[in-house]
Design a protein around this motif. Structure first.
Motif, PDB file in Angstrom:
ATOM      1  N   ASP A 304      28.350 -55.592  27.042  1.00 25.30           N
ATOM      2  CA  ASP A 304      29.033 -55.672  26.589  1.00 25.30           C
ATOM      3  C   ASP A 304      30.418 -54.518  26.331  1.00 25.30           C
ATOM      4  O   ASP A 304      30.120 -53.269  26.060  1.00 25.30           O
ATOM      5  N   LEU A 305      31.517 -54.681  26.592  1.00 28.37           N
ATOM      6  CA  LEU A 305      32.412 -53.962  26.655  1.00 28.37           C
ATOM      7  C   LEU A 305      32.761 -53.363  25.347  1.00 28.37           C
ATOM      8  O   LEU A 305      33.704 -52.470  25.049  1.00 28.37           O
ATOM      9  N   GLY A 306      32.798 -54.306  24.377  1.00 22.72           N
ATOM     10  CA  GLY A 306      33.078 -53.721  23.177  1.00 22.72           C
ATOM     11  C   GLY A 306      32.097 -52.991  22.150  1.00 22.72           C
ATOM     12  O   GLY A 306      31.874 -53.076  20.840  1.00 22.72           O
ATOM     13  N   ASN A 307      30.798 -52.767  22.677  1.00 25.45           N
ATOM     14  CA  ASN A 307      29.849 -52.138  22.030  1.00 25.45           C
ATOM     15  C   ASN A 307      29.463 -51.413  23.479  1.00 25.45           C
ATOM     16  O   ASN A 307      28.333 -50.774  23.154  1.00 25.45           O
ATOM     17  N   LEU A 308      30.353 -50.617  23.796  1.00 29.73           N
ATOM     18  CA  LEU A 308      29.186 -49.587  25.224  1.00 29.73           C
ATOM     19  C   LEU A 308      28.865 -47.999  24.440  1.00 29.73           C
ATOM     20  O   LEU A 308      27.701 -47.592  25.538  1.00 29.73           O
ATOM     21  N   ASP A 309      28.429 -47.776  23.027  1.00 32.41           N
ATOM     22  CA  ASP A 309      28.035 -47.184  22.276  1.00 32.41           C
ATOM     23  C   ASP A 309      26.525 -47.226  22.485  1.00 32.41           C
ATOM     24  O   ASP A 309      25.219 -46.475  22.128  1.00 32.41           O
ATOM     25  N   LYS A 310      26.156 -49.061  22.430  1.00 34.08           N
ATOM     26  CA  LYS A 310      24.785 -49.202  22.362  1.00 34.08           C
ATOM     27  C   LYS A 310      24.274 -48.942  24.366  1.00 34.08           C
ATOM     28  O   LYS A 310      23.122 -48.832  23.968  1.00 34.08           O
ATOM     29  N   VAL A 311      25.058 -48.463  24.877  1.00 35.87           N
ATOM     30  CA  VAL A 311      24.658 -48.389  26.235  1.00 35.87           C
ATOM     31  C   VAL A 311      23.874 -47.197  25.998  1.00 35.87           C
ATOM     32  O   VAL A 311      22.655 -47.209  27.041  1.00 35.87           O
ATOM     33  N   GLU A 312      23.543 -46.434  25.959  1.00 34.20           N
ATOM     34  CA  GLU A 312      23.079 -44.872  25.834  1.00 34.20           C
ATOM     35  C   GLU A 312      21.624 -45.117  25.289  1.00 34.20           C
ATOM     36  O   GLU A 312      20.491 -44.664  25.088  1.00 34.20           O
ATOM     37  N   LEU A 313      20.960 -46.329  24.266  1.00 39.37           N
ATOM     38  CA  LEU A 313      20.012 -46.768  23.927  1.00 39.37           C
ATOM     39  C   LEU A 313      18.933 -47.348  25.162  1.00 39.37           C
ATOM     40  O   LEU A 313      17.906 -46.394  24.333  1.00 39.37           O
ATOM     41  N   LEU A 314      19.624 -47.575  25.621  1.00 41.05           N
ATOM     42  CA  LEU A 314      19.068 -47.857  26.821  1.00 41.05           C
ATOM     43  C   LEU A 314      17.541 -47.061  27.464  1.00 41.05           C
ATOM     44  O   LEU A 314      16.836 -46.979  28.119  1.00 41.05           O
TER      45      LEU A 314
END
Length: 317
Positions: A304-314
């Motif tokens: 989701d390009l609008g929620n890139l901060d969530k990528v690090e949660l992976l």
């Protein structure tokens, strides 16, 4: 015409349209769909022509090679319809609807000479609409529970943030610059591997499938659930790059990646053609990696390009 007759008529029409779609596909491809190799060929042919991925299981169900109880979803039929020259499945239906289907609305009574029969038919029509709504709800529930078997969802999905959502196998880019621009990054000499701004150890990765130096191996039929990467020099490139040198270089890379715990937003080239296909976000598979080869495992198939901060949660999953 009672409700049961109308339903039977609609089913007959649907089967007829599916049959005509199969005939059109075989005519365009110049190939009968009879063996697993035929379906492999068709999937790749659709991708080359439309740059949309349709799963082999969907194609096999459509041709009756594998049994299915329901007609494939519209999102699965759209790229197939485009492959044979139509805008989408609805456009195909509009151009190929048979005469019987066109006459169905005319069979509903318009005269008021026999009011009791008119009311009965109206009630039947209402009942049919209720059945369609219920059936649609059940179909939607089944669709959501099917997991990721079918990769042919619509492209350019927009999230609630108003930004685009990249999906595995659905988003293709002609050049590296095309996908880097989505993240506000300008291409450079190292464009194939660029850090995501303001995110530590998160990278945009554009590997080429089976590159002669950076060997990116995996199962293309499943859109690379894992990517095995290792480095070897081209023959005769440098005299000092002997086997021991190569071993030490890959060992060094292994420990660097292990320490960083990288995440890679991956756009791979040359799986089917020269386009870069979004494959998802990958993380190092520590159990299967070694000092000789690094194995990257897909941890999610969308971004989701609008929620890139969530990528690090992976990294916590």
């Amino acid at each position: 015409m009672n409700v049961r007759s109308i339903q039977a008529k609609k089913m007959e029409t649907k089967d007829h349209n599916i049959q005509r779609l199969r005939e059109a596909v075989e005519s365009v491809s110049g190939r009968r769909m009879q063996t697993p190799k035929d379906f492999d060929y068709l999937r790749n042919s659709i991708y080359e022509e439309c740059h949309e991925m349709v799963s082999i299981s969907t194609l096999k169900r459509l041709w009756g090679y594998n049994r299915y109880d329901n007609t494939p979803r519209k999102s699965s039929l759209n790229p197939i319809a485009r492959y044979v020259g139509f805008r989408d499945w609805d456009d195909f239906l509009q151009h190929n609807s048979n005469d019987e289907e066109r006459k169905m609305p005319e069979e509903l009574p318009t005269s008021t000479k026999n009011e009791p029969h008119r009311h009965i038919r109206i009630y039947a029509l209402v009942a049919l609409l209720i059945l369609i709504v219920i059936g649609g709800g059940l179909l939607l529930k089944q669709t959501l529970s099917e997991g990721q078997d079918d990769t042919s969802t619509q492209k350019d999905t927009i999230a609630s943030s108003g930004k685009r959502v990249l999906r595995k196998g659905q988003d293709c880019f002609r050049t590296i610059e095309d996908y880097l621009s989505l993240f506000g990054i300008e291409a450079t000499d190292t464009a194939y591997f660029r850090p995501l701004p303001d995110h530590k150890f998160v990278y945009l990765w554009g590997p080429e499938y089976m590159h002669p130096v950076w060997h990116n191996e995996g199962d293309t039929t499943q859109l690379m659930p894992t990517i095995t990467e290792y480095w070897t020099p081209l023959p005769g490139e440098q005299d000092y790059q002997n086997k021991e040198y190569v071993k030490l270089a890959n060992e060094k890379l292994y420990y660097e990646r292990l320490e960083k715990d990288e995440l890679r937003l991956t756009f791979m080239k040359n799986i089917v053609d020269g386009f870069y296909v979004f494959l998802g976000i990958y993380r190092m598979d520590k159990e299967n990696s070694s000092i000789e080869k690094t194995v990257w495992k897909r941890v999610t198939d969308q971004c989701d390009l609008g929620n890139l901060d969530k990528v690090e949660l992976l990294r916590n999953e």
